[in-house]
Design an enzyme around this catalytic site. Structure first.
Site, PDB file in Angstrom:
ATOM      1  N   PRO A   2      75.139  36.975  78.840  1.00  0.00           N
ATOM      2  CA  PRO A   2      76.050  36.353  77.673  1.00  0.00           C
ATOM      3  C   PRO A   2      77.333  37.051  78.109  1.00  0.00           C
ATOM      4  O   PRO A   2      77.553  38.312  78.395  1.00  0.00           O
ATOM      5  CB  PRO A   2      75.395  36.958  76.532  1.00  0.00           C
ATOM      6  CG  PRO A   2      74.062  37.566  76.869  1.00  0.00           C
ATOM      7  CD  PRO A   2      74.139  37.927  78.279  1.00  0.00           C
ATOM      8  N   GLU A   3      78.306  36.257  78.063  1.00  0.00           N
ATOM      9  CA  GLU A   3      79.835  36.663  78.130  1.00  0.00           C
ATOM     10  C   GLU A   3      80.382  36.435  76.933  1.00  0.00           C
ATOM     11  O   GLU A   3      79.519  35.954  75.917  1.00  0.00           O
ATOM     12  CB  GLU A   3      80.592  35.803  79.347  1.00  0.00           C
ATOM     13  CG  GLU A   3      79.837  36.043  80.769  1.00  0.00           C
ATOM     14  CD  GLU A   3      80.384  35.342  81.903  1.00  0.00           C
ATOM     15  OE1 GLU A   3      81.677  35.395  81.760  1.00  0.00           O
ATOM     16  OE2 GLU A   3      79.691  34.741  82.715  1.00  0.00           O
ATOM     17  N   HIS A  91      58.870  39.999  74.732  1.00  0.00           N
ATOM     18  CA  HIS A  91      60.185  40.721  74.811  1.00  0.00           C
ATOM     19  C   HIS A  91      60.901  40.548  73.620  1.00  0.00           C
ATOM     20  O   HIS A  91      61.893  40.936  73.450  1.00  0.00           O
ATOM     21  CB  HIS A  91      60.912  40.116  76.069  1.00  0.00           C
ATOM     22  CG  HIS A  91      60.163  40.010  77.523  1.00  0.00           C
ATOM     23  ND1 HIS A  91      59.811  41.175  77.998  1.00  0.00           N
ATOM     24  CD2 HIS A  91      59.885  39.078  78.141  1.00  0.00           C
ATOM     25  CE1 HIS A  91      59.195  40.880  78.963  1.00  0.00           C
ATOM     26  NE2 HIS A  91      59.073  39.649  79.416  1.00  0.00           N
ATOM     27  N   ARG A 109      65.013  41.570  80.161  1.00  0.00           N
ATOM     28  CA  ARG A 109      65.329  42.721  81.429  1.00  0.00           C
ATOM     29  C   ARG A 109      65.467  44.150  80.478  1.00  0.00           C
ATOM     30  O   ARG A 109      65.631  44.904  81.415  1.00  0.00           O
ATOM     31  CB  ARG A 109      66.407  42.386  82.077  1.00  0.00           C
ATOM     32  CG  ARG A 109      65.931  41.089  83.202  1.00  0.00           C
ATOM     33  CD  ARG A 109      67.145  40.370  83.983  1.00  0.00           C
ATOM     34  NE  ARG A 109      67.573  41.325  85.053  1.00  0.00           N
ATOM     35  CZ  ARG A 109      68.410  41.255  85.654  1.00  0.00           C
ATOM     36  NH1 ARG A 109      69.288  40.069  85.663  1.00  0.00           N
ATOM     37  NH2 ARG A 109      68.905  41.871  86.888  1.00  0.00           N
TER      38      ARG A 109
END
Length: 269
Positions: A2-3, A91, A109
């Site tokens: 995500p930016e 997750h 991650r």
DNA sequence: CTGAGATCCTGTCTGC
DNA sequence: TGCAGACAGGATCTCA
């Protein structure tokens, strides 16, 4: 992943929880980018949310006397789910529980992070951040000043969160394409005209991406479940070997600063 | 101080 | 199919 546009999209999707009471936070896995502090769970029982905002790539959820800081890292995302809809995904690391719905933090991650702070402006991860690219403070003079003091390439500079926040690997390549500047050009050789074009391009790309709900390359979905539609508009990112949309030259992929970088060798100089 | 490189972690894709 | 290796949207930390 995500930016700025993806974080902004996420913040907008969860903004409906403003003025709602957070019943509790449950953390299933504390081993994120940084160990999640015990107080994140303990100090957030039945607290009313005063404000939800974005600063750089951080999601800030403000209570009366504290703030929750969430960073999505590379693969993090938030998902809104009905309480009664009782299923977990792999997750799912944390849940913010409200009366009828919950916000779930999912991050394969685990490069994301969750912090609780009483003074977010002084938090070590926040206080040294650079200017918001969509603010008036980010202009050609500012960028020129930053560039003139740097020996690095221009892509590194615009991705440096201590100088300009929110621009990540995708939007850096896209912005430089629009501004017709090679990503490996030395920042010290960037002219004021370059800065004008680059500032304009960064703002344009980010605003447009927000409008489109972010970029879905693989797995970005906003908290309300909608995918980003920006990928169809990417000019260079992920398009190596394909024709430049401007001149038909083949787009090139190179590694700059250990990151995949895409540009048109004909249009950008 | 600067800058290059390693590092955290899992999932997916590519090539043999 | 299987498997090794490369690679992925971030950003800090270490070391020279």
């Amino acid at each position: 992943m995500p930016e700025l546009p993806e974080v902004e999209t996420t913040v907008r999707a969860i903004s409906k929880f403003k003025n709602k009471t957070l019943k509790e936070i449950i953390v299933h896995n504390k081993n994120l980018r940084w160990k999640v502090a015990d107080k994140v769970e303990l100090a957030n029982k039945n607290k009313k949310i005063k404000e939800i905002e974005r600063r750089a790539k951080y999601i800030l959820i403000h209570f009366e006397d504290s703030s929750l800081m969430i960073h999505l890292g590379m693969s993090g995302k938030l998902r809104i789910q009905k309480i009664k809809n009782n299923f977990f995904m792999k997750h799912d690391h944390a849940e913010l529980i409200f009366s009828k719905e919950k916000i779930i933090f999912n991050d394969p991650r685990r490069f994301g992070s969750i912090h609780l702070t009483n003074n977010f402006k002084n938090h070590k991860l926040i206080k040294n951040l650079g200017v918001e690219p969509l603010s008036k403070s980010f202009n050609k003079s500012y960028l020129f000043d930053v560039c003139s003091k740097s020996n690095l390439n221009i892509k590194k500079v615009i991705m440096d969160q201590k100088k300009i926040v929110g621009v990540g690997n995708i939007y850096a390549s896209e912005s430089l394409f629009l501004a017709k500047i090679r990503p490996d050009k030395s920042a010290s050789k960037i002219s004021m005209d370059d800065c004008y074009e680059l500032v304009k391009s960064i703002k344009k790309v980010l605003r447009y991406a927000i409008k489109m709900g972010g970029t879905t390359l693989k797995d970005f979905y906003s908290a309300d479940g909608s995918p980003g539609y920006f990928k169809i508009k990417l000019n260079v990112y992920g398009r190596s070997g394909q024709k430049c949309k401007n001149c038909e030259e083949a787009i090139v992929k190179v590694t700059i600063n250990q990151r995949a970088t895409f540009y048109c060798p004909n249009c950008q100089s």
